[in-house]
Motif scaffolding. Structure first.
Motif, PDB file in Angstrom:
ATOM      1  N   ARG A 132      10.384   4.973  -1.632  1.00 12.64           N
ATOM      2  CA  ARG A 132       9.144   5.454  -2.266  1.00 12.64           C
ATOM      3  C   ARG A 132       8.431   4.287  -2.933  1.00 12.64           C
ATOM      4  NH1 ARG A 132       8.398   8.911  -7.726  1.00 12.64           N
ATOM      5  NH2 ARG A 132       6.190   9.438  -7.495  1.00 12.64           N
ATOM      6  N   THR A 133       7.120   4.188  -2.743  1.00  9.79           N
ATOM      7  CA  THR A 133       6.333   3.128  -3.353  1.00  9.79           C
ATOM      8  C   THR A 133       5.234   3.712  -4.231  1.00  9.79           C
ATOM      9  OG1 THR A 133       4.833   3.017  -1.453  1.00  9.79           O
ATOM     10  CG2 THR A 133       6.730   1.525  -1.447  1.00  9.79           C
ATOM     11  N   VAL A 134       4.953   3.001  -5.324  1.00 13.00           N
ATOM     12  CA  VAL A 134       3.824   3.314  -6.200  1.00 13.00           C
ATOM     13  C   VAL A 134       3.164   1.991  -6.554  1.00 13.00           C
ATOM     14  CG1 VAL A 134       3.048   4.389  -8.337  1.00 13.00           C
ATOM     15  CG2 VAL A 134       5.071   5.287  -7.166  1.00 13.00           C
ATOM     16  N   VAL A 135       1.861   1.870  -6.276  1.00 17.21           N
ATOM     17  CA  VAL A 135       1.164   0.611  -6.542  1.00 17.21           C
ATOM     18  C   VAL A 135      -0.035   0.864  -7.449  1.00 17.21           C
ATOM     19  CG1 VAL A 135       1.961  -0.494  -4.436  1.00 17.21           C
ATOM     20  CG2 VAL A 135      -0.150   0.798  -4.382  1.00 17.21           C
ATOM     21  N   PHE A 136      -0.213  -0.041  -8.409  1.00 18.07           N
ATOM     22  CA  PHE A 136      -1.248   0.086  -9.425  1.00 18.07           C
ATOM     23  C   PHE A 136      -2.254  -1.050  -9.259  1.00 18.07           C
ATOM     24  CE2 PHE A 136       2.618   1.967 -10.974  1.00 18.07           C
ATOM     25  CZ  PHE A 136       2.227   3.109 -11.662  1.00 18.07           C
ATOM     26  N   ILE A 137      -3.543  -0.721  -9.265  1.00 16.73           N
ATOM     27  CA  ILE A 137      -4.602  -1.710  -9.039  1.00 16.73           C
ATOM     28  C   ILE A 137      -5.738  -1.487 -10.040  1.00 16.73           C
ATOM     29  CG2 ILE A 137      -4.116  -1.942  -6.572  1.00 16.73           C
ATOM     30  CD1 ILE A 137      -6.541  -0.024  -6.128  1.00 16.73           C
ATOM     31  N   PRO A 138      -6.540  -2.523 -10.319  1.00 15.10           N
ATOM     32  CA  PRO A 138      -7.762  -2.302 -11.091  1.00 15.10           C
ATOM     33  C   PRO A 138      -8.701  -1.388 -10.301  1.00 15.10           C
ATOM     34  CG  PRO A 138      -7.207  -4.640 -10.994  1.00 15.10           C
ATOM     35  CD  PRO A 138      -6.340  -3.952  -9.994  1.00 15.10           C
ATOM     36  N   SER A 139      -9.380  -0.519 -10.978  1.00 15.66           N
ATOM     37  CA  SER A 139     -10.218   0.476 -10.298  1.00 15.66           C
ATOM     38  C   SER A 139     -11.412  -0.137  -9.582  1.00 15.66           C
ATOM     39  CB  SER A 139     -10.710   1.523 -11.298  1.00 15.66           C
ATOM     40  OG  SER A 139     -11.433   0.915 -12.354  1.00 15.66           O
ATOM     41  N   ASP A 140     -11.800  -1.374  -9.941  1.00 13.82           N
ATOM     42  CA  ASP A 140     -12.955  -2.003  -9.291  1.00 13.82           C
ATOM     43  C   ASP A 140     -12.543  -2.930  -8.143  1.00 13.82           C
ATOM     44  OD1 ASP A 140     -11.811  -4.084 -10.698  1.00 13.82           O
ATOM     45  OD2 ASP A 140     -13.694  -4.828 -11.555  1.00 13.82           O
ATOM     46  N   ALA A 153      -5.333   3.812  -9.270  1.00 15.52           N
ATOM     47  CA  ALA A 153      -6.392   2.936  -9.771  1.00 15.52           C
ATOM     48  C   ALA A 153      -6.458   3.053 -11.285  1.00 15.52           C
ATOM     49  CB  ALA A 153      -7.725   3.299  -9.138  1.00 15.52           C
ATOM     50  N   VAL A 154      -6.442   1.930 -11.967  1.00  9.20           N
ATOM     51  CA  VAL A 154      -6.406   1.895 -13.427  1.00  9.20           C
ATOM     52  C   VAL A 154      -7.701   1.274 -13.949  1.00  9.20           C
ATOM     53  CG1 VAL A 154      -5.172   1.021 -15.453  1.00  9.20           C
ATOM     54  CG2 VAL A 154      -3.898   1.651 -13.378  1.00  9.20           C
ATOM     55  N   GLU A 155      -8.299   1.899 -14.913  1.00  4.68           N
ATOM     56  CA  GLU A 155      -9.518   1.353 -15.508  1.00  4.68           C
ATOM     57  C   GLU A 155      -9.165   0.124 -16.339  1.00  4.68           C
ATOM     58  OE1 GLU A 155     -11.235   4.545 -17.697  1.00  4.68           O
ATOM     59  OE2 GLU A 155     -11.843   5.663 -15.909  1.00  4.68           O
ATOM     60  N   GLY A 156      -9.802  -1.001 -16.015  1.00  7.50           N
ATOM     61  CA  GLY A 156      -9.530  -2.234 -16.749  1.00  7.50           C
ATOM     62  C   GLY A 156      -9.289  -3.390 -15.809  1.00  7.50           C
ATOM     63  N   THR A 157      -8.888  -4.535 -16.374  1.00  6.82           N
ATOM     64  CA  THR A 157      -8.611  -5.743 -15.602  1.00  6.82           C
ATOM     65  C   THR A 157      -7.179  -5.722 -15.089  1.00  6.82           C
ATOM     66  OG1 THR A 157      -7.778  -6.993 -17.499  1.00  6.82           O
ATOM     67  CG2 THR A 157     -10.160  -7.007 -17.134  1.00  6.82           C
ATOM     68  N   ASP A 192      -4.885  -7.678 -16.035  1.00 10.80           N
ATOM     69  CA  ASP A 192      -3.996  -7.834 -17.184  1.00 10.80           C
ATOM     70  C   ASP A 192      -3.715  -6.492 -17.844  1.00 10.80           C
ATOM     71  OD1 ASP A 192      -3.695 -10.853 -17.342  1.00 10.80           O
ATOM     72  OD2 ASP A 192      -5.871 -10.645 -17.320  1.00 10.80           O
ATOM     73  N   ASP A 193      -4.692  -5.580 -17.843  1.00  6.36           N
ATOM     74  CA  ASP A 193      -4.462  -4.228 -18.346  1.00  6.36           C
ATOM     75  C   ASP A 193      -3.484  -3.476 -17.450  1.00  6.36           C
ATOM     76  OD1 ASP A 193      -6.349  -4.485 -20.487  1.00  6.36           O
ATOM     77  OD2 ASP A 193      -7.963  -4.130 -19.050  1.00  6.36           O
ATOM     78  N   VAL A 194      -3.655  -3.646 -16.146  1.00  5.04           N
ATOM     79  CA  VAL A 194      -2.768  -2.990 -15.179  1.00  5.04           C
ATOM     80  C   VAL A 194      -1.346  -3.513 -15.346  1.00  5.04           C
ATOM     81  CG1 VAL A 194      -2.326  -2.541 -12.736  1.00  5.04           C
ATOM     82  CG2 VAL A 194      -4.685  -2.718 -13.563  1.00  5.04           C
ATOM     83  N   ASN A 195      -1.210  -4.812 -15.522  1.00  6.54           N
ATOM     84  CA  ASN A 195       0.101  -5.427 -15.676  1.00  6.54           C
ATOM     85  C   ASN A 195       0.791  -4.941 -16.944  1.00  6.54           C
ATOM     86  OD1 ASN A 195       2.106  -7.387 -14.763  1.00  6.54           O
ATOM     87  ND2 ASN A 195       1.497  -8.573 -16.562  1.00  6.54           N
ATOM     88  N   LYS A 196       0.033  -4.790 -18.019  1.00  8.40           N
ATOM     89  CA  LYS A 196       0.598  -4.287 -19.276  1.00  8.40           C
ATOM     90  C   LYS A 196       1.120  -2.871 -19.091  1.00  8.40           C
ATOM     91  CE  LYS A 196      -0.598  -3.591 -24.151  1.00  8.40           C
ATOM     92  NZ  LYS A 196      -0.358  -2.132 -24.216  1.00  8.40           N
ATOM     93  N   LEU A 197       0.365  -2.042 -18.393  1.00  6.40           N
ATOM     94  CA  LEU A 197       0.805  -0.676 -18.134  1.00  6.40           C
ATOM     95  C   LEU A 197       2.090  -0.675 -17.305  1.00  6.40           C
ATOM     96  CD1 LEU A 197       0.480   2.405 -18.076  1.00  6.40           C
ATOM     97  CD2 LEU A 197      -1.054   2.117 -16.103  1.00  6.40           C
TER      98      LEU A 197
END
Length: 423
Positions: free
Chosen positions: A165-173, A191-195, A197-202
């Motif tokens: 199973r995979t889950v990938v997080f990216i900046p929304s833009d 898709a995560v709102e922010g840069t 660095d915000d995605v990495n922190k999450l």
């Protein structure tokens, strides 16, 4: 099992699970700890990397291996039977002599290491393959990452191939093409709102709370990062078992540059190549150039920035390996330089029209910096030079779509062709 960076019993690792890897060592204080899903030193909170006990490794042994990164398994933290596990078999991409681009830029001899031909069209397939091997050994149930795009593509595809199973997080833009290139392999694109660095922190927070999640560039980072060494191994082998005089490498977190440097050092230590000076240059986009700024200012501290550039795959405003990039550039007589978005676009077109290679914005950054280094005299045009292209231009079409297209639209007649004055 919990994959978080704190003392834990963890899974029972099988003998030989990590090949020649000996332990984890802190890059700051030198403290060691056992191999496992750890990435932060408990003594000084510095970053961990893998240390090895290499046996005898010969050129013949490597050359007899498969035409992918597993030919270098004796130098990687992977089991001897790694090629038998379902994987995308990345690596051993082409090294092209770029005579036309060299002539355009005034260089004597230039090579392009073209990693756009990897399975998901970027170098990230290399690092993900090593991280996936570690995740299997740690009995991870979820394979995940925060990403600026290419890594998400690679993780989603590798996970699909491996049946995890995979889950990938990216900046929304993020560029639409990179979003599609991930979503086609996994339904869990977030898709995560922010840069970034915000995605990495999450992602770091999730890694500390969720059971059984292997984040390739967080809690499995020491293993993941070793995949970039294979770029250095291949360049040396494809040059006839020698190091280049100069190399220009794109810089986001800085990990790729530091690991190529590590690879060159390992090859020298093992007697696989002769020791020689190799100047290492880093390439950043002006809109996200914290390492370049520090280099130009002559300081050894990286001041984080908020990215604002078309080179989204390089848009890491707080680069984890930034100080190590500065050290390597200085120690080897190289530099870290940056170029504008306009210069990136120009360089994408230049590489395509001189060498038939369509690069994404990261490659445009690298070629643009190469040109700038020559023009400013920082790079010696008489020395043999390698430049790394890390991804395919189909991922970032928007960067150049407004400057290329039909020269003319004509009727389907010979007279119309003549009137258009095409030739």
């Amino acid at each position: 099992m919990t994959l978080i960076d704190e003392p834990q019993t963890g899974p029972v690792l099988r003998d030989g699970a990590f090949g020649p890897a000996r332990n984890l060592v802190c890059r700051e204080c030198g403290s060691t700890r056992d191999l496992g899903p750890h990435y932060v030193c408990h003594e000084c909170f510095g970053p961990l990397e893998i240390a090895y006990d290499f046996g005898t490794v010969t050129r013949e042994q490597i050359e007899a291996g498969p035409a992918n990164i597993w030919r270098y398994k004796a130098l990687l933290p992977v089991p001897d039977d790694i090629a038998e596990s379902p994987n995308l078999e990345p690596g051993f991409t082409r090294l092209l002599e770029a005579k036309n681009l060299a002539a355009e830029l005034g260089l004597r001899r230039l090579w392009v290491k073209d990693d756009s031909t990897n399975p998901t069209n970027s170098f990230k397939d290399r690092v993900v393959a090593i991280a996936l091997s570690a995740a299997r050994e740690f009995d991870a149930k979820v394979f995940a990452c925060p990403s600026t795009g290419n890594l998400a593509n690679a993780v989603a595809a590798a996970g699909a191939r491996a049946g995890i199973r995979t889950v990938v997080f990216i900046p929304s833009d993020l560029e639409a093409a990179k979003q599609v290139n991930s979503a086609i392999y996994t339904e869990n694109l977030v898709a995560v709102e922010g840069t970034y660095d915000d995605v990495n922190k999450l992602a770091s927070e999730i890694a500390g709370e969720q059971d059984g999640w292997a984040f390739v560039n967080v809690n499995v980072r020491p293993f993941y990062a070793e995949g970039s060494k294979t770029l250095g191994y291949e360049i040396a082998e494809q040059l006839g078992w020698r190091l280049p005089d100069q190399i220009v490498i794109p810089v986001a977190s800085g990990s790729q540059l530091t690991k190529v440097h590590k690879a060159f050092g390992e090859l020298v230590a093992l007697g696989l190549v002769e020791d020689k000076p190799c100047r290492i240059f880093g390439a950043q986009a002006e809109g996200c150039a914290p390492i370049s700024a520090a280099h130009k200012a002559g300081v050894d501290a990286i001041r984080p920035v908020k990215p604002d550039t078309i080179a989204k795959s390089l848009a890491i405003g707080n680069p984890a390996d930034g100080i190590y990039v500065l050290d390597i550039a200085q120690a080897t007589g190289g530099a870290v330089e940056d170029v504008t978005d306009e210069e990136i676009r120009e360089a994408i077109v230049l590489l395509a029209r001189t060498e038939g290679i369509f690069t994404e914005t990261a490659g445009g950054t690298t070629v643009g910096v190469l040109r700038k280094l020559v023009e400013t005299g920082q790079l010696d045009p008489d020395l043999e030079t390698v430049v790394i292209n890390t991804g395919h231009g189909l991922k970032t079409l928007d960067a150049v779509s407004d400057r290329v297209g039909p020269r003319a639209t004509i009727a389907a007649t010979y007279d119309a062709f003549v009137a258009a004055d095409i030739v």
